[in-house]
Scaffold this active site. Structure first.
Site, PDB file in Angstrom:
ATOM      1  N   ASP A  39       6.698 -29.022  -7.488  1.00  0.00           N
ATOM      2  CA  ASP A  39       7.976 -29.720  -8.051  1.00  0.00           C
ATOM      3  C   ASP A  39       8.177 -31.370  -7.761  1.00  0.00           C
ATOM      4  O   ASP A  39       8.564 -31.829  -8.465  1.00  0.00           O
ATOM      5  CB  ASP A  39       8.986 -28.655  -7.805  1.00  0.00           C
ATOM      6  N   GLY A  54      12.088 -18.057   6.892  1.00  0.00           N
ATOM      7  CA  GLY A  54      10.504 -17.713   7.719  1.00  0.00           C
ATOM      8  C   GLY A  54       9.187 -16.798   6.559  1.00  0.00           C
ATOM      9  O   GLY A  54       8.102 -16.994   6.627  1.00  0.00           O
ATOM     10  N   GLY A  59       9.179 -17.658   3.340  1.00  0.00           N
ATOM     11  CA  GLY A  59       8.693 -17.986   2.248  1.00  0.00           C
ATOM     12  C   GLY A  59       9.136 -17.751   1.261  1.00  0.00           C
ATOM     13  O   GLY A  59       8.979 -18.100   0.324  1.00  0.00           O
ATOM     14  N   SER A 117      14.946 -18.810   1.981  1.00  0.00           N
ATOM     15  CA  SER A 117      16.864 -18.113   2.740  1.00  0.00           C
ATOM     16  C   SER A 117      17.887 -19.747   2.331  1.00  0.00           C
ATOM     17  O   SER A 117      18.987 -19.613   2.682  1.00  0.00           O
ATOM     18  CB  SER A 117      16.773 -17.957   4.192  1.00  0.00           C
ATOM     19  N   ASP A 175      13.385 -24.209  -5.410  1.00  0.00           N
ATOM     20  CA  ASP A 175      13.992 -23.107  -5.351  1.00  0.00           C
ATOM     21  C   ASP A 175      15.023 -23.023  -4.917  1.00  0.00           C
ATOM     22  O   ASP A 175      16.203 -21.773  -5.193  1.00  0.00           O
ATOM     23  CB  ASP A 175      13.707 -23.277  -3.194  1.00  0.00           C
TER      24      ASP A 175
HETATM   25  C1  GLA Z   1       9.429 -25.574  -0.275  1.00  0.00           C
HETATM   26  C2  GLA Z   1      10.353 -26.380  -1.174  1.00  0.00           C
HETATM   27  C3  GLA Z   1      10.342 -26.208  -2.889  1.00  0.00           C
HETATM   28  C4  GLA Z   1       8.420 -26.528  -3.331  1.00  0.00           C
HETATM   29  C5  GLA Z   1       7.851 -25.466  -2.324  1.00  0.00           C
HETATM   30  C6  GLA Z   1       6.256 -25.634  -2.113  1.00  0.00           C
HETATM   31  O1  GLA Z   1       9.896 -24.288  -1.011  1.00  0.00           O
HETATM   32  O2  GLA Z   1      11.213 -26.261  -0.968  1.00  0.00           O
HETATM   33  O3  GLA Z   1      10.070 -27.585  -3.199  1.00  0.00           O
HETATM   34  O4  GLA Z   1       7.677 -27.609  -2.878  1.00  0.00           O
HETATM   35  O5  GLA Z   1       7.616 -25.624  -0.696  1.00  0.00           O
HETATM   36  O6  GLA Z   1       5.659 -25.924  -4.003  1.00  0.00           O
END
Ligand code: GLA
Length: 388
Positions: A37, A122, A124, A127, A173
């Site tokens: 991103d 945590g 991934g 949150s 996200d």
């Molecule tokens: C985190 C960041 C996102 C993205 C991911 C990896 O979630 O907030 O912007 O870079 O890592 O894809």
């Protein structure tokens, strides 16, 4: 999802007995397209059915925020005019998003807020983006007549991470949390911000997350370091090609990367190599999904894991172990998901293998690390919205 009543009862009890409006925003998964991103590439996320739910109400003060984190049983009051802001990390999301919404012209005044979440911390699933977009949605509604666009709320959430939380993240996200739609993944071009909804009904397969329950901390150096490496490579390529315009790795070719290999050093080279590969993999996955070729999707997921582990170096022993178990069980695709440094693997698994895989992963992980991984079946849900 957290029940409205659960939050409401606590909002009433904790403050002055009055009710407010209730908003919710989800966490996210990402099928493929990791660390692309902020490199202007593509991502393939979807919102989940777990998120953050907040009750909020203007409290009549000029700029006093009274905030209660229900899950932590922690209360923090602060003033929006205080340049330092609150210390508690959860409260900084409220402080940050309020100031970012003000920058967008929303006349935010004092408010009360109580919130709870069921996005596992945590794991991934972001949150933090769920909090930012939930609070942004509420402030936009309560103080801003909903004039701020969805995209501006996405950017306000991202700016909150950058300016108040120390994570120089991309937009995936917050985008997924705001724009999510039940049953659909979204392919987002992070450079042009064009996106399309992709109905995701993998006949005969399902998506399951296995969370290592190893904490990851994106704040501070490791995440930002990766981003700096990518930007450094772009700067070197730009210097070699003054005639071109190189904003992100999206603009760079494999040949150009090879040209600067010696000068940028092995570490930055490997990181950029992962990103260029990931850019191609997301597009390959789109084609494969159009053709219903889930075996191909899975193959790409394994390649992504390998790259994230060996080249981008954001995996960890526990997640590599879970990835190996997936392979041993004939799981179609498996990889670390999200920023890395802990969190979970996302697994595309055939229905007939699901039970055995999950049992095997629990048993082997427990034997090695003394606890089972947490298992989350992915349900793709809707984005930010007002509940009542
Ligand atoms: C985190 C960041 C996102 C993205 C991911 C990896 O979630 O907030 O912007 O870079 O890592 O894809």
């Amino acid at each position: 999802m957290i029940e409205i009543d659960f939050v409401r009862q606590r909002f009433i009890k904790h403050f002055d007995g009055q009710t407010g409006n209730v908003y919710t925003s989800p966490g996210r998964i990402n099928l493929i397209g990791e660390h692309t991103d902020y490199n202007g590439g593509f991502v393939f996320p979807g919102a989940v059915d777990k998120g953050v739910t907040a009750e909020m109400r203007a409290n009549g003060t000029e700029d006093t925020v009274m905030a209660y984190a229900i899950d932590l049983k922690d209360r923090v009051d602060f003033k929006l005019s205080d340049p330092a802001g609150p210390k508690a990390s959860w409260a900084r999301y409220i402080y940050g998003i309020a100031l970012e919404m003000k920058k967008l012209g929303v006349p935010v005044k004092g408010f009360n807020i109580a919130f709870a979440g069921d996005v596992p911390l945590g794991a991934g699933m972001s949150s933090s983006a769920a909090m930012e977009s939930c609070f942004a949605c509420g402030l936009n509604d309560i103080f801003g007549e909903n004039k701020v666009s969805q995209w501006d709320m996405v950017l306000a959430g991202q700016a909150t991470e950058h300016n108040y939380c120390g994570v120089n993240c991309g937009i995936m996200d917050q985008f997924a949390s705001v724009f999510g739609k039940a049953g659909c993944l979204m392919r987002l071009d992070c450079r042009s911000r064009e996106f399309e909804y992709f109905p995701f009904k993998p006949d005969g397969y399902r998506l399951v997350l296995l969370a290592s329950v190893v904490k990851h901390q994106l704040a501070g150096s490791p995440y930002n370091d990766r981003r700096n490496s990518c930007e450094n490579v772009v700067r070197h390529i730009q210097a070699k090609h003054p005639e071109g315009k190189f904003e992100t790795l999206r603009d760079c070719t494999w040949e150009q990367l090879e040209e600067v290999k010696a000068e940028v050093g092995e570490e930055d080279y490997k990181r950029a190599k992962f990103v260029l590969g990931e850019k191609d993999r997301v597009l390959a996955v789109c084609d494969a999904l159009n053709e219903g070729d889930y075996e191909k999707v899975g193959e790409m997921m394994y390649k992504t894991h390998e790259g994230l582990s060996k080249d981008y170096e954001v995996s960890c022993e526990e997640l590599d172990f879970l990835n190996d178990i997936a392979k041993e069980n004939g799981v179609t695709g498996s990889r670390i998901m999200g920023g890395g440094f802990g969190g979970c693997t996302i697994n595309l698994v055939r229905n007939d293998l699901y039970k055995k895989f999950v049992e095997d992963a629990k048993q082997k992980f427990n034997a090695k690390y003394g606890h089972e991984p947490k298992v989350y079946d992915v349900v793709i849900g809707d984005g930010s919205r007002r509940l009542c």
